[in-house]
Design an enzyme around this catalytic site. Sequence first.
Site, mmCIF file in Angstrom:
data_model
loop_
_atom_site.group_PDB
_atom_site.id
_atom_site.type_symbol
_atom_site.label_atom_id
_atom_site.label_comp_id
_atom_site.label_asym_id
_atom_site.label_seq_id
_atom_site.Cartn_x
_atom_site.Cartn_y
_atom_site.Cartn_z
ATOM 1 N N LYS A 51 -18.731 2.050 34.851
ATOM 2 C CA LYS A 51 -20.246 2.551 35.386
ATOM 3 C C LYS A 51 -20.728 1.642 36.199
ATOM 4 C CE LYS A 51 -20.515 5.247 31.142
ATOM 5 N NZ LYS A 51 -20.807 5.170 29.668
ATOM 6 N N GLY A 96 -24.686 9.369 31.280
ATOM 7 C CA GLY A 96 -24.956 10.815 30.944
ATOM 8 C C GLY A 96 -25.858 11.617 31.625
HETATM 9 N N1 HSE Z 1 -18.118 6.041 25.181
HETATM 10 C C1 HSE Z 1 -19.353 6.350 26.142
HETATM 11 C C2 HSE Z 1 -20.640 5.631 25.517
HETATM 12 C C3 HSE Z 1 -19.537 7.756 26.168
HETATM 13 O O1 HSE Z 1 -20.350 5.254 24.241
HETATM 14 O O2 HSE Z 1 -21.730 5.665 26.132
HETATM 15 C C4 HSE Z 1 -20.426 8.204 27.413
HETATM 16 O O3 HSE Z 1 -19.726 7.551 28.774
#
Ligand code: HSE
Length: 435
Positions: free
Chosen positions: A207, A136
């Site tokens: 990620k 994020g």
């Molecule tokens: N579903 C993801 C999380 C949202 O919970 O981190 C952000 O990539």
Amino acid sequence: MPSPLRIGIAGLGTVGAAVIKLLDRQAETLARRTGRQIVIRGVSATNRAKDRGIDLARFAWFDDSVALAKAPDVDLFVELIGGEEGIALAAAEAALGAGKSLVTANKALLAKHGMRLAHLAEEKGVALAFEASVAGGIPIVKTLREGLAGNSIERVYGILNGTCNYILTRMEQEALSFAQCLSEAQKLGYAEADPTFDIGGFDTAHKLAILTSLAFGTAIDPASISVEGIEAITLADLDAAAELGYRIKLLGVAQRTPAGIEQRVHPTMVAKTSAIAQVMGVTNAVTIDADAVHELTLVGPGAGGEATASAIVADIADIARGVRSAPFGRPVASLIPARLAPMQLHEGGYYIRLSVFDRPGAAAAIATRMAERGISLESIVQRRRPGKAIDANGAVPVVLITHATHEKTIRLALEAAVTDGFLAEKPQVIRIERE
Ligand code: HSE
């Protein structure tokens, strides 16, 4: 002042709306910082009528995101549609193919098609930027690609999924069930549309694939990551971890080993005193071990509209300034293939929770199975919850913590212990990650 940077934004969910609001709020500051006006030319989404708290009449509306991606008066396309295929992929390819820079927050798209998109961006001489795709609001992409360019990286690991960290935190702190915590995370909007992506570890793996490429120069390949989710973690594990000085976190880890780059996602025991163990709730954190900087930990919001918009707007600002970094920090052709490191060869400490029939010789037999294979125990605890009698099946919990050993050795010792007939349930095994 140079000509404005004209952008098109596809996908007006929480993040898309937050990007528009942030660009509005920071318009003057961004123009001063980048030396250019940033102007939204067009937007596209599935539902035009939805109230997003934004005046969309200022922008050209496109029903078709691909048409927006190719629009002649758009210089930069921002893809916030989501999904690894379909319209997101078509629009991303259309933008790059038409020689427009692309900003995306779409980790699933990058994990699957990142190499192809990076090739296309390189060929067309445009930017492909994806700061928001990992952790994020934490600027981890820029940190690895630019900030640590002079380092040789040994290990990158982190809490990359807010939903899982939220669930594990709530279970630990409030003794709530897994299902209850997941439902809370969904209500709060942290979870993916399909929450198995979160709890099964796949979102973390997407990620991690991106971080590994940036840190080690490997081609992105999610198939080369060993993935386990948090579904099997119980309150008994969280209790035992706390008692032994650990916390359980879902970590994504990429590490240089003699056998190559090991990439793994799994629930992990981390010392309660470690930096990563302090990270609670939806917060994300990434730790990097590198030769020059030594250890660096970045902590911050891993999800949510404003935090993600912060990363997207940083990418837009870079492109406005004319910055065009190689997407993965080096020419795409020089990225080396990643390969799946067999977890059997993984070396580390282990937490093992056994449900052992309360019979003479049971603990001794288990200890013997470990000793036979040279496994050294750091601690062994037979614990019965206060006031709780032996389980209905006549078993008591026994928790072992081992010193570093190979996973294959642990698995063989446990197979032998199962064959001895002293175990009432399948053993629970959780890897320990040392700082
Ligand atoms: N579903 C993801 C999380 C949202 O919970 O981190 C952000 O990539």
